[in-house]
Design an enzyme around this catalytic site. Sequence first.
Site, mmCIF file in Angstrom:
data_model
loop_
_atom_site.group_PDB
_atom_site.id
_atom_site.type_symbol
_atom_site.label_atom_id
_atom_site.label_comp_id
_atom_site.label_asym_id
_atom_site.label_seq_id
_atom_site.Cartn_x
_atom_site.Cartn_y
_atom_site.Cartn_z
ATOM 1 N N LEU A 1 55.692 61.022 61.670
ATOM 2 C CA LEU A 1 55.293 62.326 62.214
ATOM 3 C C LEU A 1 55.884 63.466 61.387
ATOM 4 O O LEU A 1 56.982 63.351 60.845
ATOM 5 C CB LEU A 1 55.733 62.441 63.673
ATOM 6 C CG LEU A 1 55.175 61.354 64.618
ATOM 7 C CD1 LEU A 1 55.498 61.711 66.056
ATOM 8 C CD2 LEU A 1 53.681 61.146 64.423
ATOM 9 N N ASN B 1 62.299 53.648 64.382
ATOM 10 C CA ASN B 1 63.702 54.068 64.417
ATOM 11 C C ASN B 1 63.931 55.335 65.240
ATOM 12 O O ASN B 1 64.904 56.051 65.025
ATOM 13 C CB ASN B 1 64.198 54.282 62.982
ATOM 14 C CG ASN B 1 63.386 55.354 62.265
ATOM 15 O OD1 ASN B 1 62.196 55.507 62.515
ATOM 16 N ND2 ASN B 1 64.036 56.110 61.388
#
Lengths: 259, 259, 259
Positions: free
Chosen positions: C65, C134
């Site tokens: 993102l 993550n």
Amino acid sequence: MLGMSFLFTFTLGIAVMKFKNPPVNSLSLELLTELVISLEKLENDKTFRGVILTSDSPGVFSAGLDLREMCGRNPAHYAEYWKAVQELWLRLYLSNMVLIAAINGASPAGGCLISLSCDYRVLADNPRYAIGLNETLLGIVAPFWFKDTLVNTIGHRAAERALQLGLLFPPAEALQVGIVDKVVPEDQVQSTALSVMGKWLAIPDHARQLTKNMMRKPTVDRLVKQRDADIKNFVSFVSRDAIQKSLQIYLEKLKQRKG
Amino acid sequence: MLGMSFLFTFTLGIAVMKFKNPPVNSLSLELLTELVISLEKLENDKTFRGVILTSDSPGVFSAGLDLREMCGRNPAHYAEYWKAVQELWLRLYLSNMVLIAAINGASPAGGCLISLSCDYRVLADNPRYAIGLNETLLGIVAPFWFKDTLVNTIGHRAAERALQLGLLFPPAEALQVGIVDKVVPEDQVQSTALSVMGKWLAIPDHARQLTKNMMRKPTVDRLVKQRDADIKNFVSFVSRDAIQKSLQIYLEKLKQRKG
Amino acid sequence: MLGMSFLFTFTLGIAVMKFKNPPVNSLSLELLTELVISLEKLENDKTFRGVILTSDSPGVFSAGLDLREMCGRNPAHYAEYWKAVQELWLRLYLSNMVLIAAINGASPAGGCLISLSCDYRVLADNPRYAIGLNETLLGIVAPFWFKDTLVNTIGHRAAERALQLGLLFPPAEALQVGIVDKVVPEDQVQSTALSVMGKWLAIPDHARQLTKNMMRKPTVDRLVKQRDADIKNFVSFVSRDAIQKSLQIYLEKLKQRKG
């Protein structure tokens, strides 16, 4: 009461809870109650972020449910006992803290459930320290939420086989099937648990907790939705004459062994 | 009719059922019907606790569905045939007996489904004995309950890949992906199946059966809930001109090969 | 706009789409929009049956993102951005084409999601090319549909651990846990992806597509059912002062590194 069944040691926000209910750390009603209260206290005390669960008497992590709580008592007692077993699992499985099982002894049935409800499992490399849900060997059936917890850990097929055969996995097999995460020499179980804990505590608490909740809540909700039915089911099962007779015979044998 | 499609041998509460429908043990309507009746009889006969499923003609365990039942017949026949396929799976997957597949030959499509519906799978170590749900290779799609059974056995990702590619796993790969539990030299398939059966029969029946039911019933319920829709779906699919044409061409080729 | 963020090459019905949004192929709103449009065009163009997704700048597959889309904008922008992220996943995960990720660089968070949404993942054997969700490392939580996609790929237990710890798997570990399907030397990533594509395209399209849909639709339906709630949830989360502050600090650091 606190301290009868457990030993605590604290270090850097980590509590080490040691089961202490000789000879085999059976999950008596008293132990369950204390354990739930202790977990609740730690959960509410922001100085604690992680708990290591282990046994004070190496050789047995926990032998699981206490058959004496299930034999020769009245239905109200059975219901109270089962509710306490449920409560322990609910607390453990969705704990906001990091829970690590330092499994320094055999871990059948309820002892295995406690391990499975932690975030990580370290098992001592001793061929006598087997772990598994061996209920069928005693002629009984693991409750559906024991099953769900096992399926979440080792997958559907491995769980199906393990549950039907009541498999108790020695260390190498336990690691291979994934019912534990790490096998280490017996004298390194505690230090390994601490070092693993360090890695888990390095993660921002809030994000880790929300993630854990996302993974585990649907499983917990299944029990919550039918908690009373599950208690009734247990009480009715354990009250049957045939089961009471089996339990009495089994407990007699245990007494003779000790004697 | 009994005995046309099967050979039985009995030993110590164990029935050995040998598929016998030359040349490739196709699952004809007759064979399916006999198999379901035989399973029901064994299920109701308390002297039997286990069944070993194997082939009377080593080389092919079962080639799966019989295309002749799906070609040039009327919709009522297709519906009857599909209902029989469903019935076999329902009987096998939730059988109270211990079912072990002694896979002594190729086991594609419906042959694989039968294997997957057992409690344990022993495969002969012969590179020509591949096992898998290879429906896409024929341009068709495995029904959702074939898929569910495979996902329960080898997990979501492996099933997704295997089903899309129509993978047929030779022994070493079959063992690795978990679609079989054990690979042994061809002459040890039956003895291994018997020895594994011994371990499964050592478990108290009632506890094992309830555990099996707990693991498998939700999957079975999915089909039971939409059984008629699943039949309609099959009939409508197989009645399509394009499919009938493909099947005819395929069957012609098979005839020529034999001739 | 097409061509700004991507490079296309075509061969034998296969499109190779190369992410090109220096320096780290962040998933900007523009890139997401173009990617969705391009996928839609390919999907509707029957000459294309497969897509290989890779990076134009080896070293980074996609950093995920674009934090700049989530910082210092208004709620309407956040909502538009998140809808585009959802749209990409919906398009990828249920694409009728065969999608193969040729992962020639690091693939964290959103980059990992893109990889997981393909049908097959080839990773270059470079220890700096880690892959994983993550999010927790940044103090945020992967959305439930990121989680579902990971669970479908590596199973419940491995996903639970990976998501809580925000694990980024280097190639050997990535292969072992199953988050990628193949690890090859860096200069063979594209050729391996092409050769794997050949095997997938050998399967009749219609049967493969229906099978893929059967496997993935239930997961997609979960998001579709609560798509608006998921957007609201994102907007409310990202609008929080604490999150905005964290993002600003993080972006400042990134700028300084470049400078």
